[in-house]
Motif scaffolding. Structure first.
Motif, PDB file in Angstrom:
ATOM      1  N   GLN A  86       1.003  -1.593   0.098  1.00  0.00           N
ATOM      2  CA  GLN A  86      -0.126   0.114   0.479  1.00  0.00           C
ATOM      3  C   GLN A  86       0.964   1.050   0.231  1.00  0.00           C
ATOM      4  N   GLU A  87       1.842   1.185   1.074  1.00  0.00           N
ATOM      5  CA  GLU A  87       2.986   1.814   1.260  1.00  0.00           C
ATOM      6  C   GLU A  87       3.318   2.701  -0.359  1.00  0.00           C
ATOM      7  N   VAL A  88       3.804   1.543  -0.900  1.00  0.00           N
ATOM      8  CA  VAL A  88       4.725   1.974  -2.849  1.00  0.00           C
ATOM      9  C   VAL A  88       3.779   2.695  -3.362  1.00  0.00           C
ATOM     10  N   PHE A  89       2.384   1.861  -3.317  1.00  0.00           N
ATOM     11  CA  PHE A  89       1.094   2.343  -4.395  1.00  0.00           C
ATOM     12  C   PHE A  89       0.638   3.794  -3.807  1.00  0.00           C
ATOM     13  N   ASP A  90       0.332   4.046  -2.830  1.00  0.00           N
ATOM     14  CA  ASP A  90       0.203   5.368  -2.630  1.00  0.00           C
ATOM     15  C   ASP A  90       1.436   6.572  -2.654  1.00  0.00           C
ATOM     16  N   PHE A  91       3.168   6.241  -2.462  1.00  0.00           N
ATOM     17  CA  PHE A  91       3.803   6.998  -3.048  1.00  0.00           C
ATOM     18  C   PHE A  91       3.829   7.063  -5.050  1.00  0.00           C
ATOM     19  N   ALA A  92       3.514   6.534  -5.712  1.00  0.00           N
ATOM     20  CA  ALA A  92       3.562   6.913  -6.814  1.00  0.00           C
ATOM     21  C   ALA A  92       2.469   6.738  -7.302  1.00  0.00           C
ATOM     22  N   THR A  93       1.704   6.959  -6.660  1.00  0.00           N
ATOM     23  CA  THR A  93       0.454   7.811  -6.886  1.00  0.00           C
ATOM     24  C   THR A  93       0.156   9.346  -7.040  1.00  0.00           C
ATOM     25  N   GLY A  94       0.731   9.196  -6.055  1.00  0.00           N
ATOM     26  CA  GLY A  94       1.401  10.889  -5.497  1.00  0.00           C
ATOM     27  C   GLY A  94       2.119  11.506  -6.439  1.00  0.00           C
ATOM     28  N   LEU A  95       3.257  10.569  -6.958  1.00  0.00           N
ATOM     29  CA  LEU A  95       3.977  10.871  -7.723  1.00  0.00           C
ATOM     30  C   LEU A  95       3.712  11.137  -9.072  1.00  0.00           C
ATOM     31  N   ARG A 128       1.310  12.073  -9.781  1.00  0.00           N
ATOM     32  CA  ARG A 128      -0.049  13.255 -10.070  1.00  0.00           C
ATOM     33  C   ARG A 128       0.622  14.522 -10.022  1.00  0.00           C
ATOM     34  N   ALA A 129       2.447  14.534  -8.978  1.00  0.00           N
ATOM     35  CA  ALA A 129       2.812  15.933  -9.055  1.00  0.00           C
ATOM     36  C   ALA A 129       3.509  16.251 -10.309  1.00  0.00           C
ATOM     37  N   ASP A 130       2.913  15.679 -11.258  1.00  0.00           N
ATOM     38  CA  ASP A 130       3.546  15.504 -12.463  1.00  0.00           C
ATOM     39  C   ASP A 130       4.439  17.446 -13.636  1.00  0.00           C
ATOM     40  N   ALA A 131       3.995  18.105 -12.743  1.00  0.00           N
ATOM     41  CA  ALA A 131       3.853  19.507 -13.199  1.00  0.00           C
ATOM     42  C   ALA A 131       5.728  19.293 -13.266  1.00  0.00           C
ATOM     43  N   VAL A 151       3.738  10.845 -18.181  1.00  0.00           N
ATOM     44  CA  VAL A 151       4.066   9.641 -17.699  1.00  0.00           C
ATOM     45  C   VAL A 151       2.854   8.441 -17.616  1.00  0.00           C
ATOM     46  N   TYR A 152       3.458   7.459 -17.788  1.00  0.00           N
ATOM     47  CA  TYR A 152       2.693   6.434 -17.785  1.00  0.00           C
ATOM     48  C   TYR A 152       2.717   5.282 -16.588  1.00  0.00           C
ATOM     49  N   GLY A 153       1.687   5.272 -16.134  1.00  0.00           N
ATOM     50  CA  GLY A 153       1.882   4.541 -14.039  1.00  0.00           C
ATOM     51  C   GLY A 153       0.869   5.693 -13.285  1.00  0.00           C
ATOM     52  N   PRO A 154       1.017   5.103 -11.735  1.00  0.00           N
ATOM     53  CA  PRO A 154       1.705   3.653 -11.555  1.00  0.00           C
ATOM     54  C   PRO A 154       1.372   2.206 -12.054  1.00  0.00           C
ATOM     55  N   ALA A 155       2.130   1.049 -12.323  1.00  0.00           N
ATOM     56  CA  ALA A 155       1.420   0.069 -12.148  1.00  0.00           C
ATOM     57  C   ALA A 155       2.378  -0.898 -11.502  1.00  0.00           C
ATOM     58  N   PRO A 156       1.394  -2.369 -11.255  1.00  0.00           N
ATOM     59  CA  PRO A 156       3.219  -3.002 -10.896  1.00  0.00           C
ATOM     60  C   PRO A 156       3.776  -4.008 -11.795  1.00  0.00           C
ATOM     61  N   ALA A 157       4.777  -3.949 -11.655  1.00  0.00           N
ATOM     62  CA  ALA A 157       5.546  -4.512 -12.346  1.00  0.00           C
ATOM     63  C   ALA A 157       5.948  -5.795 -13.048  1.00  0.00           C
ATOM     64  N   PRO A 158       5.920  -5.803 -13.938  1.00  0.00           N
ATOM     65  CA  PRO A 158       5.832  -7.342 -14.069  1.00  0.00           C
ATOM     66  C   PRO A 158       6.153  -8.711 -13.776  1.00  0.00           C
ATOM     67  N   ILE A 159       7.201  -8.469 -12.713  1.00  0.00           N
ATOM     68  CA  ILE A 159       7.459  -9.370 -11.671  1.00  0.00           C
ATOM     69  C   ILE A 159       7.828  -8.043 -10.901  1.00  0.00           C
ATOM     70  N   ALA A 160       6.177  -8.972 -10.259  1.00  0.00           N
ATOM     71  CA  ALA A 160       5.763  -7.633  -8.797  1.00  0.00           C
ATOM     72  C   ALA A 160       6.376  -7.125  -7.525  1.00  0.00           C
ATOM     73  N   ARG A 161       7.470  -8.598  -6.841  1.00  0.00           N
ATOM     74  CA  ARG A 161       7.470  -8.843  -6.425  1.00  0.00           C
ATOM     75  C   ARG A 161       8.612  -9.832  -6.175  1.00  0.00           C
ATOM     76  N   ILE A 162       9.867  -8.740  -6.148  1.00  0.00           N
ATOM     77  CA  ILE A 162      11.231 -10.241  -5.488  1.00  0.00           C
ATOM     78  C   ILE A 162      11.904  -9.290  -4.188  1.00  0.00           C
ATOM     79  N   ARG A 163      12.337 -10.595  -4.396  1.00  0.00           N
ATOM     80  CA  ARG A 163      13.017 -10.071  -2.745  1.00  0.00           C
ATOM     81  C   ARG A 163      12.029  -9.971  -1.328  1.00  0.00           C
TER      82      ARG A 163
END
Length: 729
Positions: free
Chosen positions: A648-657, A659-662, A671-683
């Motif tokens: 949730q933290e990573v999606f919230d931060f990415a969404t805020g980023l 939106r602030a694309d001025a 800007v395209y995204g945010p979207a889960p990476a093709p491999i959405a979880r590593i380590r």
């Protein structure tokens, strides 16, 4: 510019600590120069750094701590500091992290290291034996030259204890000598090969470029087996004659053994090596000798670009299209592009050599930014292989087999003729998926959103993302039913199993990077295969990287469609390059070769281009599509990868980023995204991607810096910026 600082002067010292900028210190007793490597106090610790210039000041000078000592190594030149700074600016990498790449010498602050050597002494042993006699004879024959203990014992055919016994009697003298000695001088004599007129013309053009002493980049495009190496070695010879240093970058450590042998035959001595396969002692020696001018030629991996060359005159990027030149973790950079940057600062020449150049290099040559030299024919009697497709829709093949009857017959013909065959499949392991036939569960990694790959030779399941391994279970971890786990799809190990069943008398060898514990072991296996120690070679993409197997006359590509799947904008380019490169392993000596591509899509435009051989038409068609889409090399892309243990933290931060694309809109970037990476979880870290797209001339780096500078990431969140991304996983 080099500045002299006197004792007590305020100087700025850049360290490799993640502090973002240089810190102020007082110059030590005796003063110091800009670029000097120093040891400074940082809190309770001592760290190394480089004097970057005058101090900033603006506070109480009494609080400034002095530099502890100046290290006994050559200072970093101004051009190297400029390279580190500009590379950091281009890749949006913190300057200390980029500096770390330029300070990767073990024991940088240590005093000169010593080692024991052995010479003929003045004494005589109390009792002479045959072994002792051989040692003394060996020393006399070498005219007073010194040996290390291992070298002398090997040359005399005795154990080290025999030499040690002679030391005690005084018959052999033991001395200390500096370990970091200069490399033997290379003699830039004429080539032993009788170059073709086409090769001579290419070599002459490269020689003139080197002799000019000015910067330029040349794309050396030659078909596989055309002798590109001999041509650019002529440029190396010209560089050595001019008294300047040369660097040859190779994409694969396994290539170095054969290349070093060719260099030694050409120049009479082995050059310096720089890659992960050398010892720490040799790494230290190489770094120091490059900085002192005691190494005239370095052969290395991408990180060799950050060695402290004193007078760099030539950089050769062999197989310049290879994706391994892109560093995908830590500091994200492309060695091909950084080679051009470093050469432009140093006034050096760059040679980008490839049979299948990257579209970026092709476009630069097409636009006149790079010079271009073509080698259109193979060297000597060798001819380009005959390439054909095998339409798998027409083959009668059981579901558990992957070698078609047509390909099997061709392999049998080559074996009967005493020739070698190569079966290529770009999948490591035994099978890419392990599924339970009782419940349908696919075994995945506990820490990544990726399936685990069965490696039957190791009897383990392996995650190719994080390296996690576990024993192959008997029971399904989901439903508990035993003996229902089944492999799905082929890897090179499964292909080897099928090959052994089809050709029981043949000697089968598998070349895959995960099957060898060290680079040295892989080199040895490649040399053995080249010498005829195998009848059938099964390999991943490692076999496509410039190896020369004289007896190999047939290449069979098991799945030519594999790289055409997915949404990667470079999918067509990479498939074309890989297929042409692997096909180029066939028929490189006097025997004609053939390449057979198994495909379910023989009508696909990329497959037709591979078989047709009109590479220029392929590049122009690919360039037209990229230009219409506004993507590299006719547009700019930057990948933003965010990761955190908290999804949730990573999606919230990415969404805020997003939106602030001025700052990005001001340069007309999207800007395209945010979207889960093709491999959405590593380590265990959840990954989210954003993609920034801009026009080719847009100032994308400062805009992205301003954009992400609006936010401070949470402690557990990591943000990586990938300028000019090569992968999108």
């Amino acid at each position: 510019m080099i500045c002299q600082f006197n004792e007590g002067d305020l100087v700025a010292v850049l360290t490799t600590q993640p502090l973002g900028k240089p810190l102020d210190y007082k110059a030590p007793s005796g003063g110091c120069l800009t670029g000097a490597f120093v040891e400074v106090p940082l809190g309770p610790r001592k760290v190394t750094g480089v004097i970057w210039g005058p101090g900033e000041g603006g506070y109480d000078p009494a609080k400034v701590r002095p530099i502890l000592r100046v290290l006994d190594v050559p200072a970093m030149l101004g051009e190297m500091r400029e390279f580190v700074t500009r590379a950091a600016d281009y890749t949006l990498t913190p300057l200390p992290a980029m500096l770390r790449l330029a300070m990767r010498s073990p024991g940088l602050g240590d005093p000169p290291s010593m080692r024991k050597v052995y010479r003929l002494g003045s004494g005589a042993p109390a009792r002479m034996t045959d072994a002792r006699c051989r040692v003394l004879d060996c020393l006399r024959e070498m005219g007073g030259l010194a040996f290390t203990l291992g070298e002398l014992a090997e040359a005399a055919g005795v154990t080290p204890s025999v030499v040690k016994g002679l030391v005690k009697s005084g018959a052999v003298a033991e001395e200390d000598t500096p370990r970091d000695l200069p490399y033997p001088p290379l003699v830039p004599s004429a080539s032993a090969y009788d170059l073709t007129p086409e090769q001579r013309a290419a070599a002459e053009a490269l020689r003139k470029g080197v002799e000019s002493g000015a910067y330029a980049t040349t794309l050396l495009r030659g078909v596989t087996g055309s002798g590109k190496t001999e041509v650019y070695l002529e440029a190396v010879a010209a560089c050595l004659r001019a008294g300047r240093q040369a660097l040859v970058l190779l994409p694969e450590i396994a290539l170095t053994a054969e290349f070093l042998t060719r260099v030694e035959a050409r120049f009479g001595a082995r050059p310096a090596e720089w890659h992960s396969g050398i010892t720490m002692t040799e790494r230290r020696r190489c770094w120091r000798m490059v900085g002192e001018g005691g190494a005239s030629l370095v052969v290395g991996a991408r990180s060799a670009l950050f060695l402290p060359f004193r007078d760099l005159g030539l950089i050769v990027v062999d197989e310049e299209h290879d994706t391994s030149y892109k560093q995908e973790d830590g500091v994200l950079y492309n060695a091909r592009d950084m080679a051009v940057l470093r050469a432009s600062i140093a006034g050096a020449q760059v040679v980008l050599a490839s049979a299948t150049p990257s579209l970026e290099s092709w476009a630069n040559a097409d636009a006149g930014k790079y010079d271009r030299i073509e080698l259109t024919t193979r060297f000597g009697a060798a001819e380009l292989p005959d390439m054909r497709a095998i339409d798998m829709r027409a083959e009668d093949l059981p579901g558990s087999r992957w070698i078609s009857p047509t390909l099997a017959a061709a392999v049998q013909t080559r074996l009967e003729a005493g020739e070698q065959a190569l079966l290529f499949l770009n999948r490591r392991g035994y099978a890419p998926v392990t599924v339970c036939r009782a419940c349908g569960h696919q075994i995945g990694c506990d820490h990544c959103d990726a399936r685990m790959v069965e490696h039957r030779f190791l009897k383990r399941l392996v995650c190719h993302q994080c390296g996690e391994t576990k024993p192959m279970p008997r029971a399904c971890p989901n439903c508990g039913v035993e003996d229902k786990l089944a492999p799905v799809g082929p890897g090179v190990e499964r292909l080897a199993e099928e090959t052994t069943a089809l050709f029981p008398e043949a000697r089968v060898e598998v070349l895959s990077s995960d099957l060898f514990g060290s680079a040295r072991a892989l080199k040895a296996k490649i040399e053995a295969i080249a010498a005829g120690a195998a009848d059938i070679v099964i390999g991943t993409q490692i076999v496509a990287k410039g190896h020369n197997f004289p007896a190999l006359t047939l290449v069979g590509v098991i799945d030519a469609d594999l790289g055409l799947q997915g949404s990667d904008l470079r999918a067509a380019e990479r498939t074309f390059q890989l297929m042409r490169q692997v096909a180029g392993r066939a028929g490189r000596a006097w025997r004609p070769g053939a390449a057979l591509l198994q495909t379910f899509q023989p009508e696909h435009s990329v497959i037709r281009a591979i078989l047709g051989g009109d590479e220029e038409a392929f590049w122009r068609a690919e360039a037209t599509e990229r230009k219409a889409a506004g993507v590299p090399p006719y547009g700019r892309l930057a990948g933003i990868v965010l990761s955190s243990p908290d999804v949730q933290e990573v999606f919230d931060f990415a969404t805020g980023l997003a939106r602030a694309d001025a700052p990005l809109r001001r340069i007309a970037a999207q800007v395209y995204g945010p979207a889960p990476a093709p491999i959405a979880r590593i380590r265990g870290r959840h990954r989210v991607r954003l993609l920034v797209k801009a026009a080719k001339t847009a100032p994308i780096q400062p805009a992205i810096a301003a954009w992400i500078g609006q936010f401070k990431p949470p402690t557990n969140l990591r943000l990586a910026v990938d300028i000019d991304p090569q992968s999108f996983y």
